[in-house]
Motif scaffolding. Sequence first.
Motif, mmCIF file in Angstrom:
data_model
loop_
_atom_site.group_PDB
_atom_site.id
_atom_site.type_symbol
_atom_site.label_atom_id
_atom_site.label_comp_id
_atom_site.label_asym_id
_atom_site.label_seq_id
_atom_site.Cartn_x
_atom_site.Cartn_y
_atom_site.Cartn_z
ATOM 1 N N LEU A 132 0.958 -1.118 0.050
ATOM 2 C CA LEU A 132 0.156 -0.179 0.063
ATOM 3 C C LEU A 132 0.676 1.188 0.069
ATOM 4 O O LEU A 132 1.957 1.357 0.774
ATOM 5 N N LYS A 133 0.446 2.285 -0.810
ATOM 6 C CA LYS A 133 1.093 3.273 -0.863
ATOM 7 C C LYS A 133 0.202 4.703 -0.392
ATOM 8 O O LYS A 133 0.415 5.641 0.097
ATOM 9 N N THR A 134 -1.321 4.381 -0.669
ATOM 10 C CA THR A 134 -2.177 5.391 -0.217
ATOM 11 C C THR A 134 -3.402 4.545 0.619
ATOM 12 O O THR A 134 -3.646 3.599 0.280
ATOM 13 N N LEU A 135 -3.477 5.131 1.881
ATOM 14 C CA LEU A 135 -4.538 4.538 2.724
ATOM 15 C C LEU A 135 -5.413 5.814 3.271
ATOM 16 O O LEU A 135 -4.815 6.842 3.898
ATOM 17 N N ALA A 136 -6.785 5.770 3.051
ATOM 18 C CA ALA A 136 -7.498 6.863 3.546
ATOM 19 C C ALA A 136 -8.645 6.051 4.418
ATOM 20 O O ALA A 136 -9.217 4.992 4.294
ATOM 21 N N LEU A 137 -8.665 6.732 5.875
ATOM 22 C CA LEU A 137 -9.442 6.119 6.885
ATOM 23 C C LEU A 137 -10.719 7.493 7.161
ATOM 24 O O LEU A 137 -10.555 7.619 8.102
ATOM 25 N N THR A 138 -11.399 7.807 5.955
ATOM 26 C CA THR A 138 -12.188 9.130 6.262
ATOM 27 C C THR A 138 -13.403 8.633 7.076
ATOM 28 O O THR A 138 -14.233 7.957 6.934
ATOM 29 N N GLY A 139 -13.738 9.382 8.344
ATOM 30 C CA GLY A 139 -14.905 9.221 8.877
ATOM 31 C C GLY A 139 -14.922 7.898 9.467
ATOM 32 O O GLY A 139 -16.080 7.493 9.954
ATOM 33 N N CYS A 140 -13.818 7.121 9.762
ATOM 34 C CA CYS A 140 -13.824 5.748 10.495
ATOM 35 C C CYS A 140 -13.473 5.960 11.792
ATOM 36 O O CYS A 140 -12.429 6.237 12.467
ATOM 37 N N TRP A 141 -14.866 6.213 12.633
ATOM 38 C CA TRP A 141 -14.838 6.555 14.185
ATOM 39 C C TRP A 141 -14.217 5.614 14.871
ATOM 40 O O TRP A 141 -14.029 5.804 16.228
ATOM 41 N N HIS A 159 0.736 8.339 1.343
ATOM 42 C CA HIS A 159 -0.483 9.210 1.474
ATOM 43 C C HIS A 159 -1.216 8.576 2.402
ATOM 44 O O HIS A 159 -1.546 7.311 2.478
ATOM 45 N N LEU A 160 -1.493 9.309 3.730
ATOM 46 C CA LEU A 160 -2.404 8.769 4.790
ATOM 47 C C LEU A 160 -3.472 9.886 5.280
ATOM 48 O O LEU A 160 -3.123 11.087 5.692
ATOM 49 N N ASP A 161 -4.840 9.327 4.865
ATOM 50 C CA ASP A 161 -5.799 10.499 5.345
ATOM 51 C C ASP A 161 -6.563 9.879 6.507
ATOM 52 O O ASP A 161 -7.206 8.886 6.321
ATOM 53 N N LEU A 162 -6.636 10.758 7.653
ATOM 54 C CA LEU A 162 -7.528 10.154 8.821
ATOM 55 C C LEU A 162 -8.571 11.159 9.353
ATOM 56 O O LEU A 162 -8.945 11.014 10.355
ATOM 57 N N ARG A 163 -8.960 11.849 8.155
ATOM 58 C CA ARG A 163 -10.160 12.838 8.426
ATOM 59 C C ARG A 163 -11.269 12.126 9.268
ATOM 60 O O ARG A 163 -11.782 11.127 8.950
ATOM 61 N N GLY A 164 -11.545 12.996 10.345
ATOM 62 C CA GLY A 164 -12.722 12.471 11.052
ATOM 63 C C GLY A 164 -12.606 11.213 12.135
ATOM 64 O O GLY A 164 -13.365 10.866 12.649
ATOM 65 N N SER A 181 8.391 7.324 4.687
ATOM 66 C CA SER A 181 8.161 7.788 3.147
ATOM 67 C C SER A 181 6.767 8.629 3.160
ATOM 68 O O SER A 181 6.610 9.039 1.995
ATOM 69 N N LEU A 182 6.082 9.077 4.066
ATOM 70 C CA LEU A 182 4.987 9.746 4.029
ATOM 71 C C LEU A 182 5.218 11.154 3.441
ATOM 72 O O LEU A 182 6.208 11.740 4.183
ATOM 73 N N THR A 183 4.558 11.482 2.355
ATOM 74 C CA THR A 183 4.380 12.757 1.899
ATOM 75 C C THR A 183 3.044 13.322 2.207
ATOM 76 O O THR A 183 3.279 14.964 2.015
ATOM 77 N N SER A 184 2.104 12.899 2.736
ATOM 78 C CA SER A 184 0.855 13.634 2.711
ATOM 79 C C SER A 184 0.149 13.062 4.127
ATOM 80 O O SER A 184 -0.087 11.890 3.980
ATOM 81 N N LEU A 185 -0.362 13.652 5.100
ATOM 82 C CA LEU A 185 -0.816 13.435 5.873
ATOM 83 C C LEU A 185 -1.988 14.299 6.538
ATOM 84 O O LEU A 185 -1.863 15.405 6.527
ATOM 85 N N GLY A 186 -3.325 13.693 6.547
ATOM 86 C CA GLY A 186 -4.479 14.460 7.033
ATOM 87 C C GLY A 186 -5.113 14.136 8.059
ATOM 88 O O GLY A 186 -5.424 12.930 8.625
#
Length: 271
Positions: A132-141, A159-164, A181-186
């Motif tokens: 995995l290079k990109t992982l999004a966990l959007t709104g995963c409470w 890329h890691l997105d932890l929004r919400g 290696s992370l270039t983007s963190l949300g």
Amino acid sequence: MSTMHKQDPEPYVDWGHLPLNILAEVKSALDASQAVSITLTSARLVNRHWNRWATDEVMFMNLSRDSHLNSRMDAIVKRFTRLQALSLRRCTDDMGPGLRALKELRHLWRMEFKYCEMTDAALADVGCLTSLKTLALTGCWGVTCQGLESVARLPSLTHLDLRGSEKVTDRGLRALCRLKSLTSLGLRGCGWSAECGLITDEGLAHVTSLASLARLDLCWCGEITDEGMSQVAELKSLAQLSLHGCRKVTDRGIERVRQSVLPRRLSTGWR
């Protein structure tokens, strides 16, 4: 009398059995128009030849409101062997058993979970998907700091997105500092659960070890102050910083960032 030998004509190929290289050209044209996912779904219904081709060409898949994910995942993995990206939305089933099957997908590099009931056990299985290079966990409470310990095992993650993810706190950021290696963190809206803790300047101190970080979203992380901005200023690769809703960050903290890293996009909004 000489005997004339008539050559056999070229075998006729109808549209239902077009050569795979021709179908590949069709797909390339569809890729450019962003209509390929809908077309491949329809193509699989034409006949066996088209079904086999379209199935092999599926690289991106979206599953929404699937309450039988585990029973379907084995079949998905066996059939769509070239799958590169998988998006799951509002899946309420215990996803752990199904996620384990994804290890067989050697080309999988992107996973998105949107408003899914993620558990620490499920994230432990995600942590085994080392491609995995990109992982999004959007709104995963359900995402907790313990679950992020598993995410931190992904060596190629950029890329890691932890929004919400309201239960993600300073402790979780300490775990993520291993993702070099992370270039983007949300982190938008993280750390809102007072009973679990908050994201503070202390947590941002761990983020400063991510030397490759180019994008950082801290919107609505309301406990961050100017001291945290001094730590963010150490991220020399930073190109985009979002601070909407960070009410404790003043103009002084923002200026500290501007003087140090000069991000191309600095979004502050209402503070």
